[in-house]
Design a protein around this motif. Structure first.
Motif, PDB file in Angstrom:
ATOM      1  N   TYR A 296       0.836  -1.202   0.000  1.00  0.00           N
ATOM      2  CA  TYR A 296       0.000   0.000   0.000  1.00  0.00           C
ATOM      3  C   TYR A 296       0.874   1.256   0.000  1.00  0.00           C
ATOM      4  CZ  TYR A 296      -3.427   3.507   1.215  1.00  0.00           C
ATOM      5  OH  TYR A 296      -4.208   4.630   1.207  1.00  0.00           O
ATOM      6  N   GLY A 297       1.959   1.242   0.769  1.00  0.00           N
ATOM      7  CA  GLY A 297       2.868   2.386   0.798  1.00  0.00           C
ATOM      8  C   GLY A 297       3.496   2.638  -0.566  1.00  0.00           C
ATOM      9  N   ILE A 298       3.903   1.561  -1.231  1.00  0.00           N
ATOM     10  CA  ILE A 298       4.468   1.711  -2.580  1.00  0.00           C
ATOM     11  C   ILE A 298       3.417   2.285  -3.516  1.00  0.00           C
ATOM     12  CG2 ILE A 298       5.295   0.415  -4.593  1.00  0.00           C
ATOM     13  CD1 ILE A 298       6.737  -1.439  -2.583  1.00  0.00           C
ATOM     14  N   TYR A 299       2.202   1.764  -3.441  1.00  0.00           N
ATOM     15  CA  TYR A 299       1.112   2.268  -4.283  1.00  0.00           C
ATOM     16  C   TYR A 299       0.828   3.734  -3.982  1.00  0.00           C
ATOM     17  CZ  TYR A 299      -3.728   3.140  -5.658  1.00  0.00           C
ATOM     18  OH  TYR A 299      -4.872   3.687  -6.168  1.00  0.00           O
ATOM     19  N   TYR A 300       0.747   4.063  -2.703  1.00  0.00           N
ATOM     20  CA  TYR A 300       0.359   5.418  -2.303  1.00  0.00           C
ATOM     21  C   TYR A 300       1.425   6.442  -2.684  1.00  0.00           C
ATOM     22  CZ  TYR A 300      -1.605   9.141   0.566  1.00  0.00           C
ATOM     23  OH  TYR A 300      -2.153  10.328   0.998  1.00  0.00           O
ATOM     24  N   PHE A 301       2.702   6.113  -2.459  1.00  0.00           N
ATOM     25  CA  PHE A 301       3.747   7.111  -2.666  1.00  0.00           C
ATOM     26  C   PHE A 301       4.358   7.097  -4.062  1.00  0.00           C
ATOM     27  CE2 PHE A 301       3.810   6.799   2.000  1.00  0.00           C
ATOM     28  CZ  PHE A 301       3.583   8.141   2.272  1.00  0.00           C
ATOM     29  N   PHE A 302       4.274   5.975  -4.787  1.00  0.00           N
ATOM     30  CA  PHE A 302       4.928   5.913  -6.086  1.00  0.00           C
ATOM     31  C   PHE A 302       3.960   5.818  -7.262  1.00  0.00           C
ATOM     32  CE2 PHE A 302       8.191   4.210  -3.178  1.00  0.00           C
ATOM     33  CZ  PHE A 302       9.160   5.174  -3.393  1.00  0.00           C
ATOM     34  N   VAL A 303       2.730   5.394  -7.033  1.00  0.00           N
ATOM     35  CA  VAL A 303       1.786   5.247  -8.141  1.00  0.00           C
ATOM     36  C   VAL A 303       0.845   6.443  -8.215  1.00  0.00           C
ATOM     37  CG1 VAL A 303      -0.053   3.803  -9.094  1.00  0.00           C
ATOM     38  CG2 VAL A 303       1.953   2.730  -8.080  1.00  0.00           C
ATOM     39  N   LEU A 304       0.315   6.850  -7.057  1.00  0.00           N
ATOM     40  CA  LEU A 304      -0.616   7.975  -7.055  1.00  0.00           C
ATOM     41  C   LEU A 304       0.121   9.293  -7.282  1.00  0.00           C
ATOM     42  CD1 LEU A 304      -2.951   7.175  -4.033  1.00  0.00           C
ATOM     43  CD2 LEU A 304      -3.419   6.851  -6.446  1.00  0.00           C
ATOM     44  N   THR A 305      -0.518  10.167  -8.022  1.00  0.00           N
ATOM     45  CA  THR A 305       0.062  11.502  -8.221  1.00  0.00           C
ATOM     46  C   THR A 305      -0.237  12.349  -6.980  1.00  0.00           C
ATOM     47  OG1 THR A 305      -1.937  12.350  -9.257  1.00  0.00           O
ATOM     48  CG2 THR A 305      -0.311  11.329 -10.712  1.00  0.00           C
ATOM     49  N   PRO A 306       0.475  13.450  -6.798  1.00  0.00           N
ATOM     50  CA  PRO A 306       0.208  14.304  -5.634  1.00  0.00           C
ATOM     51  C   PRO A 306      -1.230  14.813  -5.575  1.00  0.00           C
ATOM     52  CG  PRO A 306       2.326  14.869  -6.569  1.00  0.00           C
ATOM     53  CD  PRO A 306       1.689  13.876  -7.501  1.00  0.00           C
TER      54      PRO A 306
END
Length: 74
Positions: free
Chosen positions: A43-53
């Motif tokens: 989830y952390g990888i998804y949240y910080f690297f996949v989602l845009t700001p």
């Protein structure tokens, strides 16, 4: 005699299960903790690297809105 042997085997099996219960419970707890940590990492990888700001800001605002609505509906 057959009933006695059956009860003896069942008693030995129950005793074996009870003595190994802590081992099995430990394995289950370790597996659940491992899955939880793995899920949090994913989830952390998804949240910080996949989602845009902007998507992150939208999700944060959505959580705030849901929290506010929950408090107002009580």
């Amino acid at each position: 005699m057959k009933k006695f042997l059956l009860y003896l085997v069942l008693a030995i099996a129950a005793l074996g299960l009870i003595t190994n219960l802590d081992y099995f419970m430990g394995m289950i707890v370790n597996s659940l903790i491992f899955l939880l940590v793995l899920g949090l990492i994913m989830y952390g990888i998804y949240y910080f690297f996949v989602l845009t700001p902007s998507q992150r800001k939208y999700r944060k605002a959505l959580r705030k809105s849901k929290r506010k609505n929950r408090k107002m509906n009580r």
